[in-house]
Design a protein around this motif. Sequence first.
Motif, PDB file in Angstrom:
ATOM      1  N   THR A  46       0.914  -1.047  -0.012  1.00  0.00           N
ATOM      2  CA  THR A  46      -0.067   0.091  -0.039  1.00  0.00           C
ATOM      3  C   THR A  46       0.925   1.054   0.071  1.00  0.00           C
ATOM      4  O   THR A  46       1.928   1.334   0.524  1.00  0.00           O
ATOM      5  N   TYR A 101     -12.843  10.298   1.928  1.00  0.00           N
ATOM      6  CA  TYR A 101     -12.145   9.097   1.182  1.00  0.00           C
ATOM      7  C   TYR A 101     -12.092   7.780   1.806  1.00  0.00           C
ATOM      8  O   TYR A 101     -12.409   7.865   3.540  1.00  0.00           O
ATOM      9  N   PHE A 103      -9.784   5.114   1.724  1.00  0.00           N
ATOM     10  CA  PHE A 103      -8.836   4.312   1.455  1.00  0.00           C
ATOM     11  C   PHE A 103      -8.538   3.081   2.391  1.00  0.00           C
ATOM     12  O   PHE A 103      -9.123   3.147   3.608  1.00  0.00           O
TER      13      PHE A 103
END
Length: 494
Positions: A46, A101, A103
């Motif tokens: 990531t 977001y 994520f």
Amino acid sequence: MPLLEETTLPQDHPPTVPVVIIGNGPSGICLSYLLSGHKPYLDTATVHPNPIIYRKLQETKHLSITEQDLEYLSEGLEGRSRNPVAVLFDTLLHPNADFGYEFPPVLQWRRDKQQHIPHLVLGRATPGGAWHAMEGSMLTISLGIWMELPGVNYRDLTNGKRRDATSDRATPEEISSYYRNYVKLKGLQKNFVDNTYVTSVQKLWGALWEVRGYQQLQNDTHVPFSLFAENVVLASGASDSPVRLGAEGEDLPFVFHSISDLGLAVSRRKLDMNSDPVLIVGAGLSAADAVLCACNSNIRVLHVFRKSVDDPELIFKQLPKTLYPEYHKVYNMMCSQTYTNVAPSSPQLAAGNMAGNTSVSLFPDYTSFPEHCVVSFQSDMKCLLQGNNSLKAFKISMALVLTGTNPNLFFLKGQGQYLGQDPTKPISCTQNPIDIHPYTFECTKEPGLFAMGPLVGDNFVRFLKGGALGIASCLLKRLKKKGKLISNEENNFI
């Protein structure tokens, strides 16, 4: 809560535990997970959207986060917690969440049994803490994924249920079920002792703590216990004692301090559209939930709060309308359906038509009283309200004072007041939290005593996980120095 007489406790030598955690809500559960050898590492597959934190993580990617310098990692980060480690852990678990977001986390979890710290988690009910006592139909203030704990996806345990535009929020019932199942899935049951009441925590010789209390069994008998602990963690939350107004008559039988009392009155049909209004005091989310409950049951509402509707500190101003439409409905009424100085004896008041803009009322039988406070409750079911240069009297059917809760630390010396940032005032999660070291969560005034969650100002599950990171990191480093890691034995302390 019934207290055990000190003389009934056994006098033999009690066992010594490296860590005792008081409270089995999400704070205690998360800390138990980290103390059980679960360690967070950078997931090298990531990329964190913040290039500065990502660069720092890359520098020591071979080390777990608990082994790293949390002050260095936290430096420069900003977020909605006053505690820097809480902001750090949140950005690793939910990168850029405040920008809308979703994520994925940049962490992966590895179990190292040689990094297990023996500990006990003492709680008054089953794991989940106060979530078990909350109303089952209301939606939580936080998104469901923000309520999850490390290593178990919230949506996986709730079967990806979707309701409507607010489907990413959860009910307290779903959350309490998630926490119960989390403990089982992660094999933490051996660390938890349920139905346990702590009655005394005292500092003894040699930096040891004595923890006393009792466990309530199914037949309502109390089994006393006494433990020695090298470290004690206060993770008991803030829902113990409702904040009181201090108004005259607040102890009268029609004055309550829990929204559940309103739900009970509605379900038992003690209130209906012909009843006198319900007085609701407070401008937070509990008060808003009570307003919604009453209005949806066609019960008239008088809503009293000290703040101006334009006050930037009102919680409603921090909530996106798309996710929280019901709370914005209440806020709209707070602004538009204000009391217009109709005489208390007038026909309009008797009919519940007191709003300044009733033609567009969302609930016509709702009236708000901004910048008002309760002067007194009277035995004839009347309340006296103080506004700007005016006193108003109203007959009511019941009153709900929902202005927050405070922790009850009766088991500590002086109820723990000396631990606060201002030791001259009682501990308050919002006004006077426990004073801690920002990177270890150890109380500044008591070595070996730690605090986390609402007690240090982190009222949202999303941020209280940072306390678990800080405490676990501190204890792992200390016990490693002393050579006191590790034990694979079962906990047989109680």
